[in-house]
Each structure stands twice: as C-alpha cells, then as structure tokens.
Write a protein that holds these residues in place. Structure first.
Motif, short mmCIF file in Angstrom:
data_model
loop_
_atom_site.label_atom_id
_atom_site.label_comp_id
_atom_site.label_asym_id
_atom_site.label_seq_id
_atom_site.Cartn_x
_atom_site.Cartn_y
_atom_site.Cartn_z
N PHE A 54 0.83 -1.22 0.00
CA PHE A 54 0.00 0.00 0.00
C PHE A 54 0.86 1.27 0.00
O PHE A 54 0.60 2.20 -0.76
N ASN A 282 -7.94 -1.94 1.78
CA ASN A 282 -7.02 -1.18 0.92
C ASN A 282 -7.51 -1.07 -0.52
O ASN A 282 -7.40 -0.02 -1.13
N ASN A 302 -8.83 2.24 0.24
CA ASN A 302 -7.99 3.21 0.94
C ASN A 302 -7.31 4.00 -0.18
O ASN A 302 -6.60 3.43 -1.01
C1 GAL Z 1 -2.19 0.80 6.43
C2 GAL Z 1 -2.47 -0.14 5.27
C3 GAL Z 1 -1.59 -1.35 5.42
C4 GAL Z 1 -0.14 -0.95 5.55
C5 GAL Z 1 0.05 0.04 6.65
C6 GAL Z 1 1.48 0.51 6.71
O1 GAL Z 1 -2.96 1.96 6.29
O2 GAL Z 1 -3.81 -0.51 5.24
O3 GAL Z 1 -1.76 -2.19 4.31
O4 GAL Z 1 0.27 -0.42 4.35
O5 GAL Z 1 -0.83 1.15 6.47
O6 GAL Z 1 1.66 1.53 7.62
#
Ligand code: GAL
Length: 356
Positions: A54, A282, A302
């Motif tokens: 992500f 996500n 997201n």
């Molecule tokens: C979150 C996301 C995760 C990961 C994480 C890293 O918002 O959903 O997949 O990327 O952040 O901090």
C-alpha cells in the motif's frame, strides 16, 4: 593606394569591432537567460519499509504527480524515495542527510509512530517542514510546530466499513446460512492483524468486530495473529490456524488486503474443507482482481492516489513558497484525511477501471 588600403583595413577593423560587440551583447544576452536558475523543488520521501504494497502504491502516485507537474509548470522537481527497512534509527539518519542536502520538504512515513521527535528536532532547527503520512504521529508531536502535517485516513471508518461488508452479507438469509456452516447462530472467525502499535491495527480490529456485534450478530473469535501487513506471514499464520481449527473457521477478518490474500493462499494450499467469508482493507490491485473472481468477499478502498497527490501538492506549495491549494481540506489546520469506501463484487468494476 596605400592610403586606400589603410582605409579599407580600418573599415574592416571597425566592422569587426562592431560585429564582435554585437556578438558579445547577443551572447551575453543568451548566457544571462541560460544562467537564470531553473526553479527547483527538492522533496524527500522516507518510507518505513520498501516492501509494503500500500505504501508503495502511495509513492508511485507521488512520482507520477511530480513528473506531470514538471511538464505543466516547467519547474524541476527532485523526488527522492528511500525505505528505512523498519529501523527508526536508519530513518533518522536518512532524514538528517536530506536536511543537510537542503531538501525543501520531508514526507515521512514513520517506522515507529511514537518516536518522531528525532526527526522533528532536526527539521525544526533547519526550518524544513514535514508531512507525515500513513503512520500517524502522536498528537503532542504534531502539535510541536506549525510546519508539521499529517495525511492519511481515519482508521475508525475503515473498521466500520469492513463491518458493513460483513453485516450486509449476514443480513441476507441465504448468505447467512452459507457462512454459518455449522448453523449454530454464531459466526466463528479468526482475525489477522497488522503491526502491534499501528493506529490502524487496534482500531480496525476493535471497531470492525464490535460494530458487527452491535448490529445484532453473534461472533466467536477462535484466534487472532499479527502478520505485519504481509501476505507471506499471513499465509503462515493462517496455515497454523487452519491446522488448529480444521472444520470451524467460517470467517477471516484481515486488517489489510495482503493479509486477506495470504489467508486465501493458505486455505487453498491446505485444502480447507470450508469456504470462509474473507474481507480485507485497501483495495490493492491483487485484491480487486480477487474480488472480481469471487475469491475475496470484500475490501475497503484506501485512497493511495488521493493521499499521494495531496502530499505532493502540499510539498510542492511549500517548496515554492506558495499557499496550499484551496481544494485541500484540513482538519485542525494539520490533518488531511481521505475517505474510505466499500468494495465488493457489485462495484469492483468501477475500481478496476479507475487508475488507483
Ligand atoms: C495501512 C495499510 C496497510 C499498511 C500500513 C502501513 O494503512 O492498510 O496495508 O500499508 O498502512 O503503515
């Protein structure tokens, strides 16, 4: 005759002098415009780890935005992206180096969100603004200076929307009996959590499960495991859970898509006799594809693109000494949050065609 030759020579000389004077003016004109420094904005992006799907999607959109902006404005934009291999000390060193190299703005995806003070001290001392993203610093840290910002999303909302995907399914009687395989009126589930201490882990886990229960559905937790947002780790943990509960797991709630996909990998590999309802968060490319092919039951979008672009708009404005675009909506003058959205089979097509 001699006189005429002398006259001729002096004429030639005068012309040469005039010509070289004209040339000099012309050349000096060229040089001065060539020497006008092209305006340059230097942006450093520091991520907690280089392998997070992500976060990499956010940085991909950052780079894209910069290349486009360069074309539109004729301003040189240097964007340097470095990962910290999950070490806060490494990240502190990286920040120090960028500050010494006179970068205009730091965009920081903290390794340890409770340990921002090292980077903030150095940035304040050198007047370099910081936009934190994705891993939210504690409030007191962000309050220390008016050039500290945070761009992310509201964890609570992702938990609520993940719960909505589940309750929407459970509210359909046919779907309910499909999920509640043993027909005992309670859904037996396991949960795969991100990192301990991450704002999204705790909040997503609690909000999702309590919202489902508060909506009137009985849940029974069989197990929960941390898998650090990672597909392989989730697969390993899910294989263990499947081994421990060989016929009981009716639902898998994962704090993100990579872990939901890791769970699916495990269920396939061990030929799990049930087909649990699996949800992630996500809306990554692989997750969208898994939703389209009905392997994954849902995810929560997201907005990596929205976050990456907002961070760059802010960084660019600060680098150019301009005010922020009016389109950016701030909460408490410091926070920018992009909204989450539900993704299921019914609307996945829209996300597959969007460039996320
Ligand atoms: C979150 C996301 C995760 C990961 C994480 C890293 O918002 O959903 O997949 O990327 O952040 O901090």
């Amino acid at each position: 005759m001699m006189k005429r030759i002398r006259h001729y020579c002096s004429l030639l000389l005068t012309n040469a002098v005039i010509l070289s004077a004209v040339m000099m003016v012309f050349l000096s004109g060229c040089t001065s415009s060539a020497q006008t420094p092209v305006k340059e904005v230097k942006i450093a992006v520091l991520t907690y780890d280089e392998y997070d799907t992500f976060v990499n999607s956010i940085t991909k959109h950052m780079t894209k935005w910069c290349r486009q902006k360069e074309k539109e404005e004729g301003v040189r934009i240097t964007i340097d992206i470095v990962g910290a291999k999950k070490s806060q000390l490494t990240q502190n060193d990286q920040a120090r180096k960028f500050i010494t190299e006179k970068y205009d703005v730091l965009c920081v995806n903290l390794v340890d969100r409770t340990d921002a003070s090292g980077i903030i001290d150095k940035a304040m001392a050198n007047d370099v603004p910081i936009i934190f993203f994705n891993r939210e610093p504690v409030e007191e840290d962000l309050a220390r200076w008016n050039k500290l910002y945070y761009v992310g999303a509201i964890a609570r909302q992702s938990g609520e929307l993940q719960a909505k995907i589940i309750t929407d399914a459970l509210s359909d009687p046919d779907k309910y009996s499909e999920i509640d395989v043993n027909g005992n009126g309670t859904i037996q589930y396991v949960i795969l959590e991100g990192e301990a201490g991450h704002q999204d882990t705790l909040v997503r886990t609690n909000v999702c499960t309590t919202t489902v229960v508060n909506s009137g559905y009985a849940l029974e937790k069989l197990g929960d495991e941390y898998a650090n947002w990672d597909r392989d780790q989730a697969k390993t943990k899910m294989l263990e859970l499947a081994d421990r509960y060989p016929f009981q797991i009716e639902m898998v709630i994962a704090n993100n898509d990579d872990m939901a996909l890791g769970a699916l990998d495990a269920l396939k590999e061990c030929n799990y006799p049930l087909d649990p309802f699996v949800v992630g968060i996500n809306g990554t490319e692989d997750a969208l594809e898994a939703i389209r092919t009905m392997k994954l039951d849902g995810s929560v979008f997201n907005d990596a693109k929205g976050q990456g672009e907002t961070i760059m708009e802010m960084a660019y404005a600060m680098g150019m000494n301009e005010s922020f675009p009016a389109t950016i909506e701030f909460a408490f003058d410091k926070y920018v949050f992009t909204p989450y959205n539900i993704i299921t089979y019914d609307n996945v097509q829209q996300y597959l065609t969007d460039e996320n």
